[in-house]
Design a protein around this motif. Structure first.
Motif, PDB file in Angstrom:
ATOM      1  N   GLY A 221      28.074  25.658  80.899  1.00  0.00           N
ATOM      2  CA  GLY A 221      27.198  24.519  81.917  1.00  0.00           C
ATOM      3  C   GLY A 221      25.902  25.048  82.206  1.00  0.00           C
ATOM      4  N   GLU A 222      25.261  24.259  83.161  1.00  0.00           N
ATOM      5  CA  GLU A 222      23.939  24.412  83.579  1.00  0.00           C
ATOM      6  C   GLU A 222      23.852  25.402  84.799  1.00  0.00           C
ATOM      7  OE1 GLU A 222      20.732  21.742  86.596  1.00  0.00           O
ATOM      8  OE2 GLU A 222      22.439  20.879  85.433  1.00  0.00           O
ATOM      9  N   ARG A 223      22.913  26.355  84.734  1.00  0.00           N
ATOM     10  CA  ARG A 223      23.136  27.363  85.672  1.00  0.00           C
ATOM     11  C   ARG A 223      22.414  26.788  87.109  1.00  0.00           C
ATOM     12  NH1 ARG A 223      20.221  33.476  85.441  1.00  0.00           N
ATOM     13  NH2 ARG A 223      21.111  34.074  87.561  1.00  0.00           N
TER      14      ARG A 223
ATOM     15  N   THR B 250      27.413  28.058  87.838  1.00  0.00           N
ATOM     16  CA  THR B 250      27.151  27.116  87.069  1.00  0.00           C
ATOM     17  C   THR B 250      27.828  25.872  87.324  1.00  0.00           C
ATOM     18  OG1 THR B 250      29.003  27.608  85.531  1.00  0.00           O
ATOM     19  CG2 THR B 250      26.792  28.627  85.046  1.00  0.00           C
ATOM     20  N   TRP B 251      27.407  24.529  86.788  1.00  0.00           N
ATOM     21  CA  TRP B 251      28.120  23.302  86.807  1.00  0.00           C
ATOM     22  C   TRP B 251      28.380  22.841  85.287  1.00  0.00           C
ATOM     23  CZ3 TRP B 251      30.928  19.622  88.344  1.00  0.00           C
ATOM     24  CH2 TRP B 251      30.886  18.323  87.988  1.00  0.00           C
ATOM     25  N   ASP B 252      29.567  22.670  84.922  1.00  0.00           N
ATOM     26  CA  ASP B 252      29.672  22.201  83.804  1.00  0.00           C
ATOM     27  C   ASP B 252      30.139  20.808  83.702  1.00  0.00           C
ATOM     28  OD1 ASP B 252      31.376  21.658  81.353  1.00  0.00           O
ATOM     29  OD2 ASP B 252      31.821  23.710  81.015  1.00  0.00           O
ATOM     30  N   SER B 253      29.441  19.762  83.218  1.00  0.00           N
ATOM     31  CA  SER B 253      29.378  18.408  83.289  1.00  0.00           C
ATOM     32  C   SER B 253      30.485  17.652  82.458  1.00  0.00           C
ATOM     33  CB  SER B 253      28.286  17.779  83.265  1.00  0.00           C
ATOM     34  OG  SER B 253      27.695  17.912  81.790  1.00  0.00           O
TER      35      SER B 253
END
Length: 139
Positions: free
Chosen positions: A36-38, A53-56
């Motif tokens: 996902g997004e760092r 990270t965020w993994d949507s």
């Protein structure tokens, strides 16, 4: 270089000469879970480092922390701005486990539920310790 590669023992691979995985293999396995997004992650201790990270798609915040020193440390992880209730799933990399089995090397910690709002998590990292945390949105 020929002497280095052809005459010296090589300890920097993911597998040893008996085809057993080394602890570094599991460190890379945990790194691969940082999808996902760092996100921004700061540390006030020069020896403690990490990625977040965020993994949507999976609805999970992932955090990988490591202690790059010979002294154990306690990390006080603060999660700010979490938009919902979360469940923590945590693993410790046990580099000294007597087996190279994944269940022996990546040791789980009992899960914990957090309500929406500021979250504080204490993580004990031994000398050169590695911990992976997954904060999943409650469904």
């Amino acid at each position: 270089m020929a002497r280095w590669w052809n005459r010296s023992s090589q300890w920097d691979g993911l597998f040893d000469f008996q085809n057993h995985v080394r602890p570094s293999y599991f460190a890379f396995k945990l790194l691969s879970r940082l999808t996902g997004e760092r996100l921004k992650l700061d540390s006030s201790d020069a020896a403690v480092h990490g990625f977040a990270t965020w993994d949507s798609r999976m609805l999970v915040y992932n955090v990988l922390l490591w202690n790059y020193s010979t002294s154990p440390v306690q990390v006080d992880l603060a999660v700010e701005g979490a938009p919902s209730d979360l469940t923590l799933q945590q693993l410790f990399l046990d580099a000294a486990a007597p087996s190279d089995d994944e269940n022996a090397r990546l040791r789980p910690v009992p899960s914990h539920k957090f309500n929406q709002g500021p979250i504080r998590i204490n993580v004990d990292l031994g000398a050169y310790g590695v911990s992976f945390l997954a904060l999943e949105k409650n469904r």
